[in-house]
Write a protein that holds these residues in place. Structure first.
Motif, PDB file in Angstrom:
ATOM      1  N   GLY A 104       0.826  -1.200   0.000  1.00  0.00           N
ATOM      2  CA  GLY A 104       0.000   0.000   0.000  1.00  0.00           C
ATOM      3  C   GLY A 104       0.868   1.260   0.000  1.00  0.00           C
ATOM      4  N   ILE A 105       1.883   1.268   0.859  1.00  0.00           N
ATOM      5  CA  ILE A 105       2.812   2.405   0.910  1.00  0.00           C
ATOM      6  C   ILE A 105       3.493   2.556  -0.447  1.00  0.00           C
ATOM      7  CG2 ILE A 105       4.957   3.266   1.942  1.00  0.00           C
ATOM      8  CD1 ILE A 105       4.112   1.842   4.555  1.00  0.00           C
ATOM      9  N   SER A 106       3.837   1.412  -1.040  1.00  0.00           N
ATOM     10  CA  SER A 106       4.513   1.408  -2.333  1.00  0.00           C
ATOM     11  C   SER A 106       3.626   2.019  -3.417  1.00  0.00           C
ATOM     12  CB  SER A 106       4.883  -0.034  -2.678  1.00  0.00           C
ATOM     13  OG  SER A 106       5.698  -0.091  -3.807  1.00  0.00           O
ATOM     14  N   HIS A 107       2.329   1.616  -3.440  1.00  0.00           N
ATOM     15  CA  HIS A 107       1.395   2.196  -4.415  1.00  0.00           C
ATOM     16  C   HIS A 107       1.194   3.681  -4.146  1.00  0.00           C
ATOM     17  CE1 HIS A 107       0.343  -1.492  -6.323  1.00  0.00           C
ATOM     18  NE2 HIS A 107      -0.167  -2.036  -5.257  1.00  0.00           N
ATOM     19  N   ALA A 108       1.087   4.030  -2.858  1.00  0.00           N
ATOM     20  CA  ALA A 108       0.767   5.413  -2.501  1.00  0.00           C
ATOM     21  C   ALA A 108       1.890   6.365  -2.882  1.00  0.00           C
ATOM     22  CB  ALA A 108       0.477   5.511  -0.994  1.00  0.00           C
ATOM     23  N   LEU A 109       3.137   5.961  -2.652  1.00  0.00           N
ATOM     24  CA  LEU A 109       4.229   6.934  -2.762  1.00  0.00           C
ATOM     25  C   LEU A 109       5.221   6.663  -3.895  1.00  0.00           C
ATOM     26  CD1 LEU A 109       5.094   7.423   1.017  1.00  0.00           C
ATOM     27  CD2 LEU A 109       3.564   8.789  -0.416  1.00  0.00           C
ATOM     28  N   GLU A 111       5.112   3.597  -6.776  1.00  0.00           N
ATOM     29  CA  GLU A 111       5.028   2.817  -8.011  1.00  0.00           C
ATOM     30  C   GLU A 111       4.243   3.483  -9.127  1.00  0.00           C
ATOM     31  OE1 GLU A 111       4.256  -1.420  -7.718  1.00  0.00           O
ATOM     32  OE2 GLU A 111       4.712  -1.248  -5.590  1.00  0.00           O
ATOM     33  N   THR A 112       4.875   3.613 -10.269  1.00  0.00           N
ATOM     34  CA  THR A 112       4.195   4.043 -11.486  1.00  0.00           C
ATOM     35  C   THR A 112       5.087   3.720 -12.678  1.00  0.00           C
ATOM     36  OG1 THR A 112       3.351   5.903 -12.749  1.00  0.00           O
ATOM     37  CG2 THR A 112       5.123   6.375 -11.205  1.00  0.00           C
ATOM     38  N   THR A 113       4.457   3.420 -13.801  1.00  0.00           N
ATOM     39  CA  THR A 113       5.257   3.220 -15.012  1.00  0.00           C
ATOM     40  C   THR A 113       5.434   4.534 -15.764  1.00  0.00           C
ATOM     41  OG1 THR A 113       3.265   2.672 -16.235  1.00  0.00           O
ATOM     42  CG2 THR A 113       4.527   0.830 -15.326  1.00  0.00           C
ATOM     43  N   GLU A 114       4.813   5.614 -15.271  1.00  0.00           N
ATOM     44  CA  GLU A 114       4.882   6.909 -15.963  1.00  0.00           C
ATOM     45  C   GLU A 114       5.378   8.007 -15.011  1.00  0.00           C
ATOM     46  OE1 GLU A 114       3.941   7.457 -19.174  1.00  0.00           O
ATOM     47  OE2 GLU A 114       3.171   5.452 -19.597  1.00  0.00           O
ATOM     48  N   PRO A 115       6.578   7.845 -14.471  1.00  0.00           N
ATOM     49  CA  PRO A 115       6.988   8.836 -13.466  1.00  0.00           C
ATOM     50  C   PRO A 115       7.416  10.177 -14.051  1.00  0.00           C
ATOM     51  CG  PRO A 115       8.719   7.245 -13.789  1.00  0.00           C
ATOM     52  CD  PRO A 115       7.597   6.822 -14.673  1.00  0.00           C
ATOM     53  N   VAL A 121      -4.257  15.186  -2.430  1.00  0.00           N
ATOM     54  CA  VAL A 121      -3.766  14.470  -3.614  1.00  0.00           C
ATOM     55  C   VAL A 121      -4.856  13.524  -4.118  1.00  0.00           C
ATOM     56  CG1 VAL A 121      -1.282  14.592  -3.335  1.00  0.00           C
ATOM     57  CG2 VAL A 121      -2.572  12.927  -2.012  1.00  0.00           C
ATOM     58  N   GLU A 122      -5.021  13.465  -5.429  1.00  0.00           N
ATOM     59  CA  GLU A 122      -6.156  12.717  -5.968  1.00  0.00           C
ATOM     60  C   GLU A 122      -5.762  11.591  -6.906  1.00  0.00           C
ATOM     61  OE1 GLU A 122      -8.419  15.991  -7.494  1.00  0.00           O
ATOM     62  OE2 GLU A 122      -9.611  16.138  -5.649  1.00  0.00           O
ATOM     63  N   SER A 123      -4.468  11.452  -7.199  1.00  0.00           N
ATOM     64  CA  SER A 123      -4.058  10.317  -8.017  1.00  0.00           C
ATOM     65  C   SER A 123      -2.754   9.751  -7.479  1.00  0.00           C
ATOM     66  CB  SER A 123      -3.900  10.745  -9.486  1.00  0.00           C
ATOM     67  OG  SER A 123      -2.852  11.686  -9.588  1.00  0.00           O
ATOM     68  N   MET A 124      -2.614   8.443  -7.649  1.00  0.00           N
ATOM     69  CA  MET A 124      -1.408   7.769  -7.155  1.00  0.00           C
ATOM     70  C   MET A 124      -0.357   7.734  -8.257  1.00  0.00           C
ATOM     71  SD  MET A 124      -2.999   4.554  -5.077  1.00  0.00           S
ATOM     72  CE  MET A 124      -3.610   3.703  -6.485  1.00  0.00           C
ATOM     73  N   PRO A 125       0.920   7.686  -7.927  1.00  0.00           N
ATOM     74  CA  PRO A 125       1.453   7.834  -6.565  1.00  0.00           C
ATOM     75  C   PRO A 125       1.535   9.312  -6.173  1.00  0.00           C
ATOM     76  CG  PRO A 125       3.237   7.434  -8.114  1.00  0.00           C
ATOM     77  CD  PRO A 125       1.969   7.384  -8.917  1.00  0.00           C
ATOM     78  N   PHE A 126       1.620   9.539  -4.861  1.00  0.00           N
ATOM     79  CA  PHE A 126       1.684  10.912  -4.342  1.00  0.00           C
ATOM     80  C   PHE A 126       3.139  11.374  -4.410  1.00  0.00           C
ATOM     81  CE2 PHE A 126      -1.502   8.727  -1.327  1.00  0.00           C
ATOM     82  CZ  PHE A 126      -2.488   8.721  -2.312  1.00  0.00           C
ATOM     83  N   THR A 127       3.531  11.804  -5.614  1.00  0.00           N
ATOM     84  CA  THR A 127       4.941  12.130  -5.864  1.00  0.00           C
ATOM     85  C   THR A 127       5.279  13.507  -5.315  1.00  0.00           C
ATOM     86  OG1 THR A 127       4.307  13.037  -7.994  1.00  0.00           O
ATOM     87  CG2 THR A 127       5.026  10.744  -7.971  1.00  0.00           C
ATOM     88  N   PRO A 128       6.563  13.785  -5.105  1.00  0.00           N
ATOM     89  CA  PRO A 128       6.969  15.123  -4.669  1.00  0.00           C
ATOM     90  C   PRO A 128       6.436  16.211  -5.598  1.00  0.00           C
ATOM     91  CG  PRO A 128       8.803  13.598  -4.492  1.00  0.00           C
ATOM     92  CD  PRO A 128       7.689  12.846  -5.155  1.00  0.00           C
ATOM     93  N   GLU A 129       6.406  15.920  -6.891  1.00  0.00           N
ATOM     94  CA  GLU A 129       5.919  16.919  -7.850  1.00  0.00           C
ATOM     95  C   GLU A 129       4.476  17.315  -7.532  1.00  0.00           C
ATOM     96  OE1 GLU A 129       5.973  15.612 -11.918  1.00  0.00           O
ATOM     97  OE2 GLU A 129       4.778  17.321 -12.570  1.00  0.00           O
ATOM     98  N   LYS A 130       3.633  16.308  -7.273  1.00  0.00           N
ATOM     99  CA  LYS A 130       2.222  16.608  -6.998  1.00  0.00           C
ATOM    100  C   LYS A 130       2.065  17.380  -5.687  1.00  0.00           C
ATOM    101  CE  LYS A 130       0.574  12.580  -9.500  1.00  0.00           C
ATOM    102  NZ  LYS A 130       0.117  11.195  -9.364  1.00  0.00           N
TER     103      LYS A 130
END
Lengths: 164, 336
Positions: B234-239, B241-245, B314-323
């Motif tokens: 869950g932490i991994s998805h939240a902060l 994991e993404t294929t489009e970073p 934040v409304e979409s995962m992952p909650f990146t520093p950029e967002k």
């Protein structure tokens, strides 16, 4: 290019085999020597499940051309247990539920074994650093870190008992 | 610039199993000549511990030690049917099928013992160590190994059983919408405590607390392991994991493992997990499934903690520093 005869010491025993050019240590262990504990995960040195110990240092065996380490002493997971008697780390992994699917376990155990050889009393931070090259997708690492600390304590207790 | 702390929580109710065209799992069990009971399944254990849990169910039902149970999940071509280990259904569906099979096998086991001991099968009991004995007697007993030999070579019987668990498809009642799409639901709540760096936008999960109501925890240590591993996912998805970073240009995206971000052992939150047990009436010894849900509640809990810490929703995962940083900029603009 011609195949070469490669000599290694694997888990304390002499091993000699014919390696095709480009054979990695991982391929040699799995295919030439039938030692299949080390796994092929990413095949680019980032996941750690192929980790073995070469001359005392833990390395990703998928990145080592085996003809470059002729004469080296290689330790794999198969060498940790003494017959049916598990090493203190292995026992701690079993009793601490530190495996789930088990795919990362061989690399975790080799990284931890190398750590304890160097530092028998590691801190939690030392353990985290030692396994930071080993990816686990199931456990969330907590049980693995706990098991390595437990395994270190067991090994210390065993060596104290042996000294008495 | 500051490190802002926040706390958030989220709850999840999760169905056990699925409701497409009916949800069956089947199991066969038989004794070998040496008294080992082999459970044949098509269900797959890919590390979640299904083999251990169904072996426990069989041992409990047969009244034999766990060491006498062997679980064979070798081949989906030849094994009895299983829908598969997904939808958090394995423990519930397969466990129930195995219990049913073990009950049938136990009945035959007691019949064979009754003939060997020349007593009534109804007067027999198992002692949990491998003996079938006459109730109230210490002398009149037979070990399951001798029993299996007698069944095979003297009595010409197979000590075996069939288990068929089917959750039939449930259609909604048109007038009310009422239906029973799952057999039971597990419940959980997660509290996350985070620290948001308002200069870098990096979010760190400091502490996580999980409470799970899962019917009966058939194997508490493995259930705990599943909660911790799921929370990590869950932490991994939240902060992470993404294929489009590197939005918006896909050309800068990752191409392999080494560029796919996941938390490592150094990114762990301090974790506390508690299991509450309220056995489900239709569960195997009261068990429900928690396989998938363990990765769910950590995500909204972290999103809520971020909002609590710095006001950014934040409304979409992952909650990146950029967002996070874009959210903080928007707040500053709105407040200016």
């Amino acid at each position: 290019m011609a195949s070469t005869i490669v000599q290694l010491t694997v888990n304390g025993q002499d091993a000699e085999f014919l390696a095709k050019p480009g054979t990695t240590l991982l391929m040699a262990l799995r295919e030439n020597l039938g030692l299949t504990a080390a796994k092929r995960g990413c095949a680019q040195g980032t996941c750690g499940t192929c980790d073995v110990i070469v001359d005392g240092r833990v390395v990703p065996s998928c990145l080592i051309p085996v003809e470059t380490i002729v004469g080296a002493a290689v330790e794999t997971l198969e060498g940790l247990a003494d017959g049916n008697a598990l090493s203190p780390l292995q026992a701690a992994f079993v009793e601490g539920f530190a495996t789930q699917c088990g795919f990362c376990t061989p690399g975790m155990l080799m990284s931890a074994t190398a750590l304890l050889a160097e530092n028998p009393a590691p801190t939690r931070g030392d353990v985290v650093r030692a396994i930071s090259g080993n990816v686990c997708r199931c456990t969330g690492y907590e049980a693995i870190v706990d098991a390595i600390l437990d395994g270190a304590a067991r090994a210390r207790a065993a060596s104290t008992a042996a000294a008495d | 610039m500051a490190r802002l702390r926040g706390r958030g929580f989220a709850a999840v109710n999760y169905p056990t199993g699925m409701n497409l065209g009916g949800d069956p799992s089947q199991a066969l069990i038989h004794s070998t000549t040496t008294g080992t009971f082999v459970i044949t399944l098509s269900s797959v254990d890919l590390g979640q511990g299904l083999k251990t849990v169904v072996a426990q169910c069989a041992a409990e039902t047969l009244g034999l030690p766990l060491e006498m149970i062997l679980v064979d999940t070798a081949d989906t071509d030849t094994g009895p049917h299983c829908m598969g280990t997904f939808a958090s259904r394995g423990t519930h569906r397969v466990g129930n099928a195995v219990i049913m099979a073990a009950r049938e096998a136990r009945e035959i086991m007691l019949e064979v013992a009754a003939e060997e001991l020349e007593v009534d099968a109804a007067d027999l009991e198992t002692d949990g160590t491998g003996f079938i004995k006459l109730k109230g007697s210490e002398e009149k007993k037979i070990h399951v190994v001798d029993l299996a030999l007698a069944a095979h070579f003297k009595q010409g019987k197979t000590i075996s059983g069939r288990g068929i668990f089917l959750k039939p498809k449930s259609e909604p009642v048109p007038e009310t919408g009422e239906m029973d799409p799952d057999s039971c639901q597990a419940h959980a709540c997660t509290v996350a405590e985070v620290e948001v760096d308002d200069e870098t936008g990096i979010v760190e999960v400091l502490n996580m607390y999980n409470v799970y109501e899962m019917g009966r925890a058939l194997n508490p240590a493995m259930a705990h392991q599943q909660i911790v591993g799921g929370a990590w996912m869950g932490i991994s998805h939240a902060l992470f994991e993404t294929t489009e970073p590197y939005y918006p240009d896909r050309a800068h995206g990752p191409t392999d493992y080494s560029e796919y971000l996941m938390p490592g052992p150094a990114d762990l939150a301090a974790m506390e997990s508690v299991i509450l047990e309220r056995p489900a009436a239709n569960g195997p010894y009261g068990g429900k499934g928690i396989g998938e849900m363990t990765a769910n509640s950590p995500i909204p809990a972290i999103a809520n903690a971020i909002y609590d810490a710095c006001g950014v929703r934040v409304e979409s995962m992952p909650f990146t520093p950029e967002k996070i940083l874009r959210g903080l900029d928007a707040l500053r603009t709105a407040n200016a």
